[in-house]
Design a protein around this motif. Structure first.
Motif, PDB file in Angstrom:
ATOM      1  N   UNK A 366       8.725  -5.453  16.817  1.00 33.13           N
ATOM      2  CA  UNK A 366       9.297  -6.490  15.963  1.00 33.13           C
ATOM      3  C   UNK A 366      10.745  -6.837  16.316  1.00 33.13           C
ATOM      4  N   UNK A 367      11.378  -5.998  17.100  1.00 30.00           N
ATOM      5  CA  UNK A 367      12.790  -6.213  17.392  1.00 30.00           C
ATOM      6  C   UNK A 367      13.692  -5.667  16.307  1.00 30.00           C
ATOM      7  N   UNK A 368      13.107  -5.020  15.348  1.00 30.43           N
ATOM      8  CA  UNK A 368      13.843  -4.399  14.239  1.00 30.43           C
ATOM      9  C   UNK A 368      12.904  -3.395  13.580  1.00 30.43           C
ATOM     10  N   UNK A 369      13.464  -2.461  12.831  1.00 33.37           N
ATOM     11  CA  UNK A 369      12.635  -1.466  12.151  1.00 33.37           C
ATOM     12  C   UNK A 369      13.282  -1.109  10.817  1.00 33.37           C
ATOM     13  N   UNK A 370      13.258  -2.033   9.842  1.00 35.40           N
ATOM     14  CA  UNK A 370      13.894  -1.757   8.552  1.00 35.40           C
ATOM     15  C   UNK A 370      13.196  -0.652   7.773  1.00 35.40           C
ATOM     16  N   UNK A 371      11.893  -0.465   8.023  1.00 32.00           N
ATOM     17  CA  UNK A 371      11.139   0.568   7.312  1.00 32.00           C
ATOM     18  C   UNK A 371      10.226   1.297   8.288  1.00 32.00           C
ATOM     19  N   UNK A 372      10.092   2.590   8.081  1.00 27.77           N
ATOM     20  CA  UNK A 372       9.182   3.371   8.923  1.00 27.77           C
ATOM     21  C   UNK A 372       7.784   3.443   8.328  1.00 27.77           C
ATOM     22  N   UNK A 373       7.655   3.024   7.053  1.00 27.73           N
ATOM     23  CA  UNK A 373       6.350   3.062   6.386  1.00 27.73           C
ATOM     24  C   UNK A 373       5.964   1.661   5.945  1.00 27.73           C
ATOM     25  N   UNK A 374       4.659   1.422   5.861  1.00 26.06           N
ATOM     26  CA  UNK A 374       4.166   0.113   5.415  1.00 26.06           C
ATOM     27  C   UNK A 374       4.259  -0.018   3.908  1.00 26.06           C
ATOM     28  N   UNK A 375       3.900   1.045   3.204  1.00 31.40           N
ATOM     29  CA  UNK A 375       4.011   1.093   1.744  1.00 31.40           C
ATOM     30  C   UNK A 375       4.540   2.469   1.373  1.00 31.40           C
ATOM     31  N   UNK A 376       5.682   2.519   0.691  1.00 33.00           N
ATOM     32  CA  UNK A 376       6.276   3.804   0.324  1.00 33.00           C
ATOM     33  C   UNK A 376       5.521   4.424  -0.843  1.00 33.00           C
ATOM     34  N   UNK A 377       5.459   5.729  -0.873  1.00 42.27           N
ATOM     35  CA  UNK A 377       4.717   6.431  -1.934  1.00 42.27           C
ATOM     36  C   UNK A 377       5.260   6.122  -3.327  1.00 42.27           C
ATOM     37  N   UNK A 378       6.562   5.822  -3.432  1.00 45.70           N
ATOM     38  CA  UNK A 378       7.132   5.474  -4.744  1.00 45.70           C
ATOM     39  C   UNK A 378       6.668   4.110  -5.232  1.00 45.70           C
ATOM     40  N   UNK A 379       6.132   3.313  -4.307  1.00 48.60           N
ATOM     41  CA  UNK A 379       5.634   1.985  -4.655  1.00 48.60           C
ATOM     42  C   UNK A 379       4.112   1.939  -4.629  1.00 48.60           C
ATOM     43  N   UNK A 380       3.476   3.106  -4.771  1.00 46.80           N
ATOM     44  CA  UNK A 380       2.018   3.223  -4.750  1.00 46.80           C
ATOM     45  C   UNK A 380       1.501   3.714  -6.093  1.00 46.80           C
ATOM     46  N   UNK A 381       0.335   3.242  -6.462  1.00 45.84           N
ATOM     47  CA  UNK A 381      -0.353   3.763  -7.646  1.00 45.84           C
ATOM     48  C   UNK A 381      -1.831   3.896  -7.308  1.00 45.84           C
ATOM     49  N   UNK A 382      -2.375   5.087  -7.490  1.00 42.38           N
ATOM     50  CA  UNK A 382      -3.786   5.312  -7.188  1.00 42.38           C
ATOM     51  C   UNK A 382      -4.652   4.642  -8.244  1.00 42.38           C
ATOM     52  N   UNK A 383      -5.743   4.046  -7.803  1.00 43.33           N
ATOM     53  CA  UNK A 383      -6.688   3.430  -8.735  1.00 43.33           C
ATOM     54  C   UNK A 383      -8.096   3.931  -8.515  1.00 43.33           C
TER      55      UNK A 383
END
Length: 389
Positions: A366-383
Motif C-alpha cells: 500500500x505504500x503505508x502501514x497505519x495498522x498491522x491488523x484488519x480489525x482490532x480485537x477491541x473493535x470486535x464483538x462475537x455473534x
C-alpha cells in the motif's frame, strides 16, 4: 402461580422495553383499536406506579392504522403507498397514545428512527441520550421505525420493529424486552392446533427453536403487518446475546404486562446469554448493521472466536461489499456462518490488496502501514453464540 425467578427479573427491569405488534393494536378491519391502545397505556402506567421504573414503548401499527384510515382493501405492496399509509397512520397512532397517557397525567413522546440512526455511532448516542432526557422529564418514549422515509431498496435497514426493539433494548442496556404479539408465546407446533403447547422457557435460540417458529407461523384476516414469530426470535437473539432477557407474550390477554411484571409464568421466556456486553461492543455486535463481509480461513476463525485475537489480513480469504475505513463488517467462516462483527481499519479496496498477506507486507503493497491488523480485537464483538452455532 408466581415464578420467583421471573419476579426477580421483572423487579430488575429498569428500564423496561415493551414492543407492541400491529395485530395487537388493530381491529379485524384494519382500523386502530382505541380500547387496546388505552389498555396498553394504562398497564404501562400501572407497572411504573410507585416505582422508579422507566419504560420505553416500541409500537408498530402506523401502517396498519393508515390502511384503515385510507380504507385500503389490503396492505399495499408498492413503497410509496406504504409510506403514505405510514404517514397517515403515525399521526393517528400518536394522537391515540398521547390521549391515553394524558388521562394519567403523562405525555407521550414520538421517537422515529431509521437504520442510519443506529449505524452511525454519533446519531446512535444522540438518540440514546434523547431517550434518557425524556425519562428525566417523565415522558413515555414511543419508538417506531420511520417508514415514511425508509427505502426498501437500501441494504442498511433495521428490518422491522421487532429488531428495532432489540436494538433499543441493547442501546439502553434494558434488562428485559417484552414482545407482545397475537399468540400466547412460542408454541411447539401450530398455534391453531389444540394439541400444541406454549414453550415456557427457551434456554437458547438455535435451529430447533427457529423450527418451531416456522411451524407455528399462521396468519388470519387481512395482512397488515410484516413481522412473524421468526422475526421475533431473531430480535430475541440480538437482545439475549448482549445479556438481556426477552419474553414473548399475547398482547391481547387482559393485564398481560401487569401480570408479567408480577412474575406470572406467562408467554415464553428467553433468558440473557452469558454476561452483559460492554456498551461499545453491544453497539458493534447487536445494534449497527454490517455493510460488508470478510471471509476468514480456519486459522483466523479460531484466533478470533476462540482466542480473542485481532483479525490479521493474512487470515482473510474473500471480501464482500464496498465499505470505508471504520465501517462495520461481518466476519464469516468459509461455510458462510457469521462469527463476529467488527470495525475495519481499511476500506474494501485496500483490504482487497492486502488480504492473505502477512502484516509485514502491508507497507510494501500500500505504500503505508497505519495498522498491522484488519480489525482490532477491541473493535470486535462475537455473534456466533447468538446464531446457535
Amino acid at each position: 402461580m408466581i415464578d420467583l425467578a421471573r419476579q426477580q427479573l421483572a423487579h430488575d427491569a429498569d428500564p423496561l422495553v415493551v414492543k407492541v405488534g400491529t395485530r395487537c393494536l388493530t381491529l379485524p378491519d384494519g382500523t386502530l383499536d382505541e380500547c387496546q391502545v388505552e389498555s396498553i397505556a394504562e398497564q404501562l402506567v400501572r407497572i411504573g406506579a410507585g416505582t422508579t421504573r422507566r419504560v420505553v414503548l416500541v409500537s408498530s401499527g402506523a401502517v396498519g392504522a393508515g390502511i384503515g384510515l385510507l380504507k385500503l382493501p389490503e396492505r399495499p405492496t408498492d413503497l410509496p403507498s406504504l409510506q403514505a399509509a405510514a404517514a397517515v397512520g403515525q399521526c393517528h397512532l400518536m394522537e391515540s397514545y398521547n390521549r391515553a397517557f394524558q388521562e394519567h397525567g403523562l405525555l407521550a413522546a414520538q421517537v422515529l428512527l431509521t437504520a442510519d440512526d443506529i449505524n452511525d455511532r454519533r446519531r446512535y448516542l444522540n438518540f440514546r441520550n434523547a431517550i434518557r432526557a425524556l425519562f428525566e422529564y417523565g415522558a413515555i418514549p414511543i419508538v417506531n421505525e420511520n417508514d415514511t422515509v425508509r427505502t426498501a431498496e437500501l441494504s442498511r435497514t433495521v428490518g422491522d420493529n421487532d429488531q428495532l426493539a432489540a436494538m433499543v433494548t441493547n442501546a439502553l442496556r434494558a434488562p428485559l424486552l417484552v414482545i407482545l404479539t397475537d399468540v400466547d408465546g412460542l408454541y411447539d407446533g401450530d398455534p391453531a392446533d389444540e394439541s400444541s403447547q406454549v414453550i415456557g422457557m427457551v434456554e437458547a435460540i438455535d435451529e430447533s427453536t427457529t423450527g418451531f417458529a416456522v411451524v407455528g407461523t399462521h396468519k388470519s384476516g387481512p395482512v397488515l403487518s410484516k413481522g412473524g414469530m421468526l422475526s421475533k426470535l431473531q430480535a430475541a437473539s440480538i437482545a439475549t446475546h448482549a445479556g438481556e432477557s426477552v419474553i414473548l407474550a399475547n398482547g391481547r390477554s387482559p393485564n398481560i404486562l401487569v401480570d408479567l411484571m408480577a412474575g406470572e409464568p406467562l408467554g415464553t421466556l428467553i433468558p440473557g446469554q452469558g454476561g452483559r456486553l460492554a456498551e461499545r461492543k453491544r453497539w458493534i455486535g447487536s445494534a449497527a448493521m454490517p455493510i460488508g463481509a470478510l471471509t476468514l480461513d480456519a486459522g483466523a476463525v479460531e484466533a478470533v472466536a476462540e482466542r480473542g485475537k485481532s483479525l490479521l489480513p493474512i487470515g482473510i480469504k474473500a471480501i464482500t461489499g464496498i465499505f470505508d475505513k471504520g465501517d462495520l463488517v461481518s466476519l464469516i467462516d468459509e461455510a458462510g456462518v457469521e462469527i463476529a462483527r467488527g470495525l475495519t481499519n481499511y476500506d474494501s479496496s485496500d483490504l482487497g490488496k492486502i488480504m492473505g498477506q502477512p502484516s509485514e507486507a502491508i507497507a510494501d503493497i500500500l505504500g503505508r502501514a497505519p495498522y498491522s491488523v484488519a480489525v482490532h480485537r477491541n473493535d470486535l464483538a462475537l455473534v456466533r453464540d447468538a446464531e446457535g452455532s
